[in-house]
Structure formats: structure tokens, C-alpha cells
Design a protein around this motif. Structure first.
Motif, PDB file in Angstrom:
ATOM      1  N   GLY A 242       0.885  -1.205  -0.159  1.00  0.00           N
ATOM      2  CA  GLY A 242      -0.037   0.046  -0.054  1.00  0.00           C
ATOM      3  C   GLY A 242       1.008   1.055   0.003  1.00  0.00           C
ATOM      4  O   GLY A 242       1.858   1.462   0.754  1.00  0.00           O
ATOM      5  N   VAL A 243       0.683   2.222  -0.936  1.00  0.00           N
ATOM      6  CA  VAL A 243       1.538   3.524  -1.224  1.00  0.00           C
ATOM      7  C   VAL A 243       0.680   4.697  -1.178  1.00  0.00           C
ATOM      8  O   VAL A 243      -0.476   4.420  -1.451  1.00  0.00           O
ATOM      9  CB  VAL A 243       2.445   3.141  -2.285  1.00  0.00           C
ATOM     10  N   THR A 244       1.312   5.603  -1.039  1.00  0.00           N
ATOM     11  CA  THR A 244       0.835   7.132  -1.346  1.00  0.00           C
ATOM     12  C   THR A 244       1.811   7.634  -2.143  1.00  0.00           C
ATOM     13  O   THR A 244       2.985   7.539  -1.917  1.00  0.00           O
ATOM     14  CB  THR A 244       0.708   7.906   0.076  1.00  0.00           C
ATOM     15  N   VAL A 245       1.100   8.308  -3.185  1.00  0.00           N
ATOM     16  CA  VAL A 245       2.050   8.982  -4.352  1.00  0.00           C
ATOM     17  C   VAL A 245       2.409  10.247  -3.656  1.00  0.00           C
ATOM     18  O   VAL A 245       1.457  11.074  -3.373  1.00  0.00           O
ATOM     19  CB  VAL A 245       1.290   9.217  -5.631  1.00  0.00           C
ATOM     20  N   SER A 246       3.559  10.888  -3.544  1.00  0.00           N
ATOM     21  CA  SER A 246       4.145  12.187  -2.878  1.00  0.00           C
ATOM     22  C   SER A 246       4.401  13.005  -3.923  1.00  0.00           C
ATOM     23  O   SER A 246       4.178  14.135  -3.852  1.00  0.00           O
ATOM     24  CB  SER A 246       5.227  11.719  -1.901  1.00  0.00           C
ATOM     25  N   THR A 247       5.135  12.362  -5.229  1.00  0.00           N
ATOM     26  CA  THR A 247       5.377  13.399  -6.379  1.00  0.00           C
ATOM     27  C   THR A 247       5.246  12.672  -7.589  1.00  0.00           C
ATOM     28  O   THR A 247       5.132  11.415  -7.716  1.00  0.00           O
ATOM     29  CB  THR A 247       6.861  13.979  -6.365  1.00  0.00           C
ATOM     30  N   LEU A 248       4.749  13.360  -8.540  1.00  0.00           N
ATOM     31  CA  LEU A 248       4.604  12.909  -9.881  1.00  0.00           C
ATOM     32  C   LEU A 248       5.370  13.883 -10.747  1.00  0.00           C
ATOM     33  O   LEU A 248       5.084  15.034 -10.895  1.00  0.00           O
ATOM     34  CB  LEU A 248       3.034  12.856 -10.467  1.00  0.00           C
ATOM     35  N   GLN A 249       6.307  13.288 -11.507  1.00  0.00           N
ATOM     36  CA  GLN A 249       6.774  14.254 -12.422  1.00  0.00           C
ATOM     37  C   GLN A 249       6.812  13.454 -14.049  1.00  0.00           C
ATOM     38  O   GLN A 249       6.734  12.424 -14.212  1.00  0.00           O
ATOM     39  CB  GLN A 249       8.692  14.002 -12.240  1.00  0.00           C
ATOM     40  N   THR A 250       6.655  14.445 -14.951  1.00  0.00           N
ATOM     41  CA  THR A 250       6.505  14.018 -16.337  1.00  0.00           C
ATOM     42  C   THR A 250       7.721  14.564 -17.170  1.00  0.00           C
ATOM     43  O   THR A 250       8.098  15.700 -17.193  1.00  0.00           O
ATOM     44  CB  THR A 250       5.303  14.660 -16.904  1.00  0.00           C
ATOM     45  N   GLN A 251       8.039  13.402 -17.749  1.00  0.00           N
ATOM     46  CA  GLN A 251       9.494  13.851 -18.428  1.00  0.00           C
ATOM     47  C   GLN A 251       9.275  13.535 -20.013  1.00  0.00           C
ATOM     48  O   GLN A 251       8.656  12.405 -20.451  1.00  0.00           O
ATOM     49  CB  GLN A 251      10.630  12.896 -17.843  1.00  0.00           C
ATOM     50  N   ILE A 252       9.837  14.565 -20.759  1.00  0.00           N
ATOM     51  CA  ILE A 252       9.632  14.069 -22.406  1.00  0.00           C
ATOM     52  C   ILE A 252      11.038  13.871 -23.083  1.00  0.00           C
ATOM     53  O   ILE A 252      11.894  15.051 -22.703  1.00  0.00           O
ATOM     54  CB  ILE A 252       8.810  15.312 -22.787  1.00  0.00           C
ATOM     55  N   ASP A 253      11.331  13.019 -23.544  1.00  0.00           N
ATOM     56  CA  ASP A 253      12.627  12.783 -24.307  1.00  0.00           C
ATOM     57  C   ASP A 253      12.618  13.571 -25.570  1.00  0.00           C
ATOM     58  O   ASP A 253      11.594  13.962 -26.127  1.00  0.00           O
ATOM     59  CB  ASP A 253      12.824  11.339 -24.369  1.00  0.00           C
ATOM     60  N   PRO A 254      13.864  13.583 -26.050  1.00  0.00           N
ATOM     61  CA  PRO A 254      14.050  14.225 -27.542  1.00  0.00           C
ATOM     62  C   PRO A 254      13.165  13.634 -28.654  1.00  0.00           C
ATOM     63  O   PRO A 254      12.823  14.459 -29.682  1.00  0.00           O
ATOM     64  CB  PRO A 254      15.604  13.868 -27.827  1.00  0.00           C
ATOM     65  N   GLN A 255      12.647  12.386 -28.436  1.00  0.00           N
ATOM     66  CA  GLN A 255      11.888  11.833 -29.542  1.00  0.00           C
ATOM     67  C   GLN A 255      10.141  12.290 -29.006  1.00  0.00           C
ATOM     68  O   GLN A 255       9.297  11.832 -29.819  1.00  0.00           O
ATOM     69  CB  GLN A 255      12.007  10.463 -29.506  1.00  0.00           C
ATOM     70  N   GLN A 256      10.314  13.089 -28.145  1.00  0.00           N
ATOM     71  CA  GLN A 256       8.783  13.746 -27.739  1.00  0.00           C
ATOM     72  C   GLN A 256       7.720  12.428 -27.068  1.00  0.00           C
ATOM     73  O   GLN A 256       6.802  12.326 -27.077  1.00  0.00           O
ATOM     74  CB  GLN A 256       7.984  14.114 -28.664  1.00  0.00           C
ATOM     75  N   ARG A 257       8.637  11.604 -26.370  1.00  0.00           N
ATOM     76  CA  ARG A 257       7.812  10.430 -25.893  1.00  0.00           C
ATOM     77  C   ARG A 257       7.833  10.668 -24.403  1.00  0.00           C
ATOM     78  O   ARG A 257       8.799  11.341 -23.705  1.00  0.00           O
ATOM     79  CB  ARG A 257       8.682   9.157 -26.026  1.00  0.00           C
ATOM     80  N   THR A 258       6.657  10.699 -23.698  1.00  0.00           N
ATOM     81  CA  THR A 258       6.481  10.780 -22.334  1.00  0.00           C
ATOM     82  C   THR A 258       6.546   9.802 -21.316  1.00  0.00           C
ATOM     83  O   THR A 258       6.300   8.660 -21.656  1.00  0.00           O
ATOM     84  CB  THR A 258       5.093  11.480 -22.122  1.00  0.00           C
ATOM     85  N   THR A 259       7.128  10.121 -20.195  1.00  0.00           N
ATOM     86  CA  THR A 259       7.499   9.051 -19.072  1.00  0.00           C
ATOM     87  C   THR A 259       7.201   9.703 -17.711  1.00  0.00           C
ATOM     88  O   THR A 259       7.205  10.869 -17.559  1.00  0.00           O
ATOM     89  CB  THR A 259       8.776   8.808 -18.895  1.00  0.00           C
ATOM     90  N   PHE A 260       6.270   8.831 -17.026  1.00  0.00           N
ATOM     91  CA  PHE A 260       5.821   9.540 -15.810  1.00  0.00           C
ATOM     92  C   PHE A 260       6.676   8.868 -14.617  1.00  0.00           C
ATOM     93  O   PHE A 260       7.160   7.560 -14.834  1.00  0.00           O
ATOM     94  CB  PHE A 260       4.361   8.820 -15.453  1.00  0.00           C
ATOM     95  N   ARG A 261       7.224   9.575 -13.745  1.00  0.00           N
ATOM     96  CA  ARG A 261       8.043   9.177 -12.281  1.00  0.00           C
ATOM     97  C   ARG A 261       7.202   9.272 -11.219  1.00  0.00           C
ATOM     98  O   ARG A 261       7.063  10.593 -10.885  1.00  0.00           O
ATOM     99  CB  ARG A 261       9.093   9.710 -12.497  1.00  0.00           C
ATOM    100  N   LEU A 262       6.732   8.433 -10.519  1.00  0.00           N
ATOM    101  CA  LEU A 262       5.976   8.487  -9.369  1.00  0.00           C
ATOM    102  C   LEU A 262       7.058   8.176  -8.129  1.00  0.00           C
ATOM    103  O   LEU A 262       7.585   7.187  -8.144  1.00  0.00           O
ATOM    104  CB  LEU A 262       4.809   7.545  -9.320  1.00  0.00           C
ATOM    105  N   SER A 263       6.984   9.026  -7.093  1.00  0.00           N
ATOM    106  CA  SER A 263       7.627   8.874  -5.888  1.00  0.00           C
ATOM    107  C   SER A 263       6.478   8.408  -5.035  1.00  0.00           C
ATOM    108  O   SER A 263       5.528   9.245  -4.960  1.00  0.00           O
ATOM    109  CB  SER A 263       8.621   9.973  -5.608  1.00  0.00           C
ATOM    110  N   THR A 264       6.914   7.331  -4.216  1.00  0.00           N
ATOM    111  CA  THR A 264       5.684   6.923  -3.229  1.00  0.00           C
ATOM    112  C   THR A 264       6.474   6.431  -2.000  1.00  0.00           C
ATOM    113  O   THR A 264       7.473   6.270  -1.933  1.00  0.00           O
ATOM    114  CB  THR A 264       5.163   5.619  -3.752  1.00  0.00           C
ATOM    115  N   GLN A 265       5.453   6.689  -0.942  1.00  0.00           N
ATOM    116  CA  GLN A 265       5.943   6.263   0.387  1.00  0.00           C
ATOM    117  C   GLN A 265       5.025   5.072   0.615  1.00  0.00           C
ATOM    118  O   GLN A 265       3.777   4.934   0.481  1.00  0.00           O
ATOM    119  CB  GLN A 265       5.470   7.193   1.426  1.00  0.00           C
ATOM    120  N   VAL A 266       5.734   4.098   1.249  1.00  0.00           N
ATOM    121  CA  VAL A 266       5.251   2.743   1.473  1.00  0.00           C
ATOM    122  C   VAL A 266       4.442   2.828   2.860  1.00  0.00           C
ATOM    123  O   VAL A 266       5.144   3.011   4.010  1.00  0.00           O
ATOM    124  CB  VAL A 266       6.243   1.507   1.432  1.00  0.00           C
ATOM    125  N   LEU A 267       3.161   2.612   2.829  1.00  0.00           N
ATOM    126  CA  LEU A 267       2.342   2.628   4.143  1.00  0.00           C
ATOM    127  C   LEU A 267       2.327   1.212   4.724  1.00  0.00           C
ATOM    128  O   LEU A 267       2.255   1.127   6.020  1.00  0.00           O
ATOM    129  CB  LEU A 267       0.894   3.032   3.843  1.00  0.00           C
TER     130      LEU A 267
END
Length: 76
Positions: A8-33
Motif C-alpha cells: 500500500g503506497v501514497t504518491v508523494s510526487t509525480l514528474q512528467t519527462q519528455i525525451d528528445p523523440q517527444q515520448r512521455t514518461t511518468f515518474r512517481l515517488s511513493t511512500q510505502v504505508l
């Protein structure tokens, strides 16, 4: 950590990254509950690239992810 993790986790941050080919990646930082299976660290970083299976679920839900509780299934 060799075992898969279910936690069980809580999402603390969400980052969106776009690479040179314009592909999107989501990065979620979570805390384990709570760890339900395996051994989980106190924090988990989860990544979903645009061509990953889970990306289609995350993309429309971005605004609802922060501070919510989820069950994370992690395969090492």
C-alpha cells in the motif's frame, strides 16, 4: 530485494519527462504505508514510459494521483 512486492503506497510526487523523440514518461515517488508481500523499502520510485502497459491508466488520472492511496504491484 529478490521478491516481488505488493504494498500500500501514497504518491508523494509525480514528474512528467519528455525525451528528445517527444515520448512521455511518468515518474512517481511513493511512500510505502504497508507491505503486503515481499520486502519493500520505505520509498518506492515507479516509472511508466509511454509504451508501457500501465501508462494508459496513469495518463488520464494524473491530477488524481497525488496524496492518494494505491496498491502497488512491483516485479523486480
Amino acid at each position: 530485494m529478490d521478491d516481488d512486492v505488493v504494498a500500500g503506497v501514497t504518491v508523494s510526487t509525480l514528474q512528467t519527462q519528455i525525451d528528445p523523440q517527444q515520448r512521455t514518461t511518468f515518474r512517481l515517488s511513493t511512500q510505502v504505508l504497508e507491505t503486503l508481500k515481499g520486502k519493500a523499502p520505505a520509498d518506492l520510485a515507479l516509472v511508466a514510459a509511454e509504451d508501457a502497459v500501465g501508462y494508459a491508466t496513469l495518463e488520464p488520472a494524473r491530477s488524481r494521483l497525488l496524496s492518494e492511496r494505491f496498491v502497488a504491484f512491483v516485479k523486480w
